[in-house]
Enzyme design. Structure first.
Site, PDB file in Angstrom:
ATOM      1  CE  LYS A  68      20.987  -0.823   8.563  1.00 51.45           C
ATOM      2  NZ  LYS A  68      22.646  -0.453   8.113  1.00 51.45           N
TER       3      LYS A  68
ATOM      4  CD  GLU B 288     -19.554   3.061 -10.431  1.00 55.24           C
ATOM      5  OE1 GLU B 288     -20.739   3.402 -11.182  1.00 55.24           O
ATOM      6  OE2 GLU B 288     -19.945   1.717  -9.961  1.00 55.24           O
TER       7      GLU B 288
ATOM      8  CG  HIS C  29     -21.139  -0.171 -12.307  1.00 56.54           C
ATOM      9  ND1 HIS C  29     -21.277  -0.327 -10.997  1.00 56.54           N
ATOM     10  CD2 HIS C  29     -22.088  -1.356 -12.816  1.00 56.54           C
ATOM     11  CE1 HIS C  29     -21.905  -1.317 -10.495  1.00 56.54           C
ATOM     12  NE2 HIS C  29     -22.378  -1.978 -11.665  1.00 56.54           N
TER      13      HIS C  29
ATOM     14  CB  SER D 265      -1.012   0.072   1.065  1.00 55.37           C
ATOM     15  OG  SER D 265      -1.683  -1.183   1.316  1.00 55.37           O
TER      16      SER D 265
ATOM     17  CB  CYS E 119     -25.813  -1.351 -10.166  1.00 54.69           C
ATOM     18  SG  CYS E 119     -25.775  -2.912 -11.275  1.00 54.69           S
TER      19      CYS E 119
ATOM     20  CG  ASP F 122      -3.627  -0.303  -8.407  1.00 54.23           C
ATOM     21  OD1 ASP F 122      -3.805   1.042  -7.769  1.00 54.23           O
ATOM     22  OD2 ASP F 122      -2.681  -0.811  -7.988  1.00 54.23           O
TER      23      ASP F 122
HETATM   24  N1  GLN Z   1     -26.962  -7.616  -7.597  1.00 49.46           N
HETATM   25  C1  GLN Z   1     -27.553  -6.869  -8.552  1.00 49.46           C
HETATM   26  C2  GLN Z   1     -27.475  -7.543  -9.959  1.00 49.46           C
HETATM   27  O1  GLN Z   1     -26.504  -8.504 -10.093  1.00 49.46           O
HETATM   28  C3  GLN Z   1     -27.031  -5.557  -8.817  1.00 49.46           C
HETATM   29  C4  GLN Z   1     -25.106  -5.804  -9.189  1.00 49.46           C
HETATM   30  C5  GLN Z   1     -24.454  -4.376  -8.880  1.00 49.46           C
HETATM   31  O2  GLN Z   1     -24.785  -3.542  -8.030  1.00 49.46           O
HETATM   32  N2  GLN Z   1     -23.386  -4.236  -9.654  1.00 49.46           N
HETATM   33  O3  GLN Z   1     -27.961  -7.336 -10.877  1.00 49.46           O
END
Ligand code: GLN
Length: 553
Positions: free
Chosen positions: A205, A525, A523, A30, A397, A87
């Protein structure tokens, strides 16, 4: 290597062959190999080079997709649907270069490939061994990105810490590549130089020992990056240089900073990129152009106000579980020149008694992605609060699926509505397993993963966010909105505003008569970067700022 361009009379840098830079870590885990690798990549890109970053992970899982967040933090998903180490998220956020399956290799994947070859008979009766078969497979994976011809540099981060048994084949592969490719290879070793308060000294060291360990494996590092909380004196740099066989200029200080986004500038000031280019004998003219990066940092560090946003999830105590979401808020905050105070709220702590106290000071509520039953009722309660009190809401999601369940139960009167993931015998399966998922019984890499298109309806809030009708976003799910209930939802004001037309899948919903209630099956993000903050986060933060203003008026 260089070609002379008479017309413009300057030297063009044409890199004949890809060069390979390795980042190893010593002393402790880390220390931020991913951030150092990303920062170097950023600097080289800002000088006009084409750079890819790759991570080699020493564990035997094929990918981190099946690892729970307690083990491994967030699982990052690429465009091509690879479930990868977090990463890779940093690589994309820093460089704005998309990664893929080829950018994350695990020991499990290496062994699987070698064993598959053995079973096919490809080794023609040879005894299959770590050296050369496993190391050949590792070297092949490292050079795969280079072979595409798309990159001047491939930076390969070796997961784990030097001395770990499981990373030995990776270090051995680095040794072989250095031997085979000469100065087309370079090794950066990241170590810790601890400060002992009792004696008031920085200690070299541990660095000496970790470099010795690397030398025992036959690898001489070319550059040593020292993570430290106090500045390194020239005497300390000289000492490390002497004991570790590097030039004092190749001892680079990486001091603790306010934000990871300071690191590229820090590395520029320490001349990390310069040292690397000199060592690899690449002649350079252009200085790194970091103007827009500096502007981003300026916006980030000089906010004109602050907003409070609640992130509701069941892994909030883990720093890395929602990494891409927390970073997206940093990008979106800077874009709005507002500081986003992200309040992590454990979904299991939200119930009928606590919700008001936990949620009342928030300017926006985000319900996070996730799997399984635990904490689900708290998420639903938080969404009800956001819907009824007109607090900006953003569901991602599972967050979208919970918004559908909440609306079903509390507006449409579907008693015990649920997702069949949590309750297979619910009378109202408003979220149900996708048709193509029904026949799947293996867990690894089998969700609906990676980029899929979505068509957006005009005249909606979401259209204001994207300003286009066709978008592509990344996915990771098995369940979906059950279209059997769609008409009822629409009539009551929860609208499907983004659809995947190929399979009629609801990708985005938004609520009428609410300032900003948007939830998405994908997603966003995973696609937010410093150079290109995701518009959904930018608009959600904007809505939170407006909510705050309206409250104070
Ligand atoms: N568990 C839900 C699904 O499989 C949502 C998945 C998630 O939030 N990435 O559809």
């Amino acid at each position: 290597m260089y070609s002379y361009c008479p017309i413009k009379s300057f030297i063009l840098i044409i890199m004949a062959e890809t060069k390979y830079i390795f980042t190893t870590g010593g002393v402790a885990s880390s220390l931020g190999k991913g951030i150092i690798s990303s920062s170097l990549a950023k600097l080289l890109i800002a000088r006009g080079f084409r750079v890819a970053i790759q991570k080699l992970d020493p564990y035997i899982n094929i990918d981190p997709g099946t690892l729970n967040p307690y083990e491994h933090g967030e699982c990052f998903v690429t465009d091509d649907g690879a479930e990868t180490d977090l990463d890779l998220g940093h690589y994309e956020r820093f460089t704005n270069v998309r990664t893929s399956q080829a950018n994350n290799v695990t020991t499990g994947r290496i062994y699987q490939a070698v064993i598959d070859k053995e079973r096919r008979g490809d080794y023609l009766g040879e005894t299959v061994q770590v050296i050369p078969h496993i190391t050949d497979e590792i070297k092949h994976r490292i050079q795969l990105l280079g072979a595409s011809g798309n990159y001047d540099f491939v930076i390969t981060e070796i997961g784990g810490t030097v001395g770990d048994i499981e990373s030995l084949p990776y270090i051995e592969s680095v040794r072989q590549m250095k031997w085979e490719l000469g100065n087309r290879c370079l090794v950066i070793h990241l170590t810790l130089v601890p400060y002992l308060a009792s004696s008031g000294e920085l200690k070299t060291k541990p660095t000496q020992h970790s470099v010795k360990m690397l030398l025992e494996s036959g690898v001489q590092p070319d550059v040593i990056v020292c993570r430290t909380e106090k500045h390194l004196t020239q005497a300390i740099r000289n000492k490390i240089a002497l004991f570790c066989n590097v030039n004092p200029s190749a001892v680079i200080e990486s001091i603790d900073v306010e934000t990871i986004y300071d690191v590229p500038l820090l590395m520029r000031d320490e001349r990390l990129d310069q040292v690397v280019l000199e060592k690899m004998q690449v002649r350079i003219r252009k200085q790194p152009d970091l103007k827009s990066w500096e502007e981003f940092l300026h916006q980030l560090k000089n906010p004109v106000g602050e907003v409070n946003i609640g992130l509701v999830g069941k892994y909030v105590e883990l720093r890395d579980a929602y990494k891409s979401i927390t970073e997206s808020f940093i990008h979106a905050g800077a874009e709005n020149q507002f500081k986003v105070n992200l309040k992590m709220i454990h979904s299991e702590s939200i119930d009928e008694n606590s919700y008001k106290h936990l949620l009342q000071d928030l300017d926006g509520i985000l319900v996070a992605p996730g799997f399984g039953e635990r904490g689900i009722e708290g998420k639903i309660t938080a969404i009800r609060y956001a819907r009824e009190n007109k607090v900006p809401f953003f569901g991602i999601c599972l967050g979208m699926q919970c918004a559908v369940i909440e609306f079903g139960r509390n507006v449409l009167g579907y008693k015990d509505a649920h997702s069949t993931e949590m309750n297979p015998s619910t009378p109202y399966p408003v979220i149900d397993i996708m048709e193509e998922q029904k026949k799947i019984n293996k867990k690894g890499g089998t969700m609906r993963l990676g980029s899929y298109p979505c068509t957006i309806k005009t005249g909606t809030k979401i259209w204001d966010v994207y300003h286009k009708t066709e978008i592509i976003e990344r996915h990771r799910h098995r369940y979906e909105f059950n279209n059997a209930y769609l008409a009822d939802y629409q009539k009551a004001g929860l609208k499907p505003v983004g659809i995947n037309e190929q399979n009629d899948l609801v990708e985005i919903i938004e609520l009428e008569d609410h300032p900003w209630f948007v939830a998405v099956q994908f997603h966003p993000e995973y696609k937010s970067t410093v150079a290109s903050p995701h518009p959904l986060f930018v608009h959600f933060v904007k809505a939170a700022i407006q909510h705050q203003k309206a409250q104070s008026e």
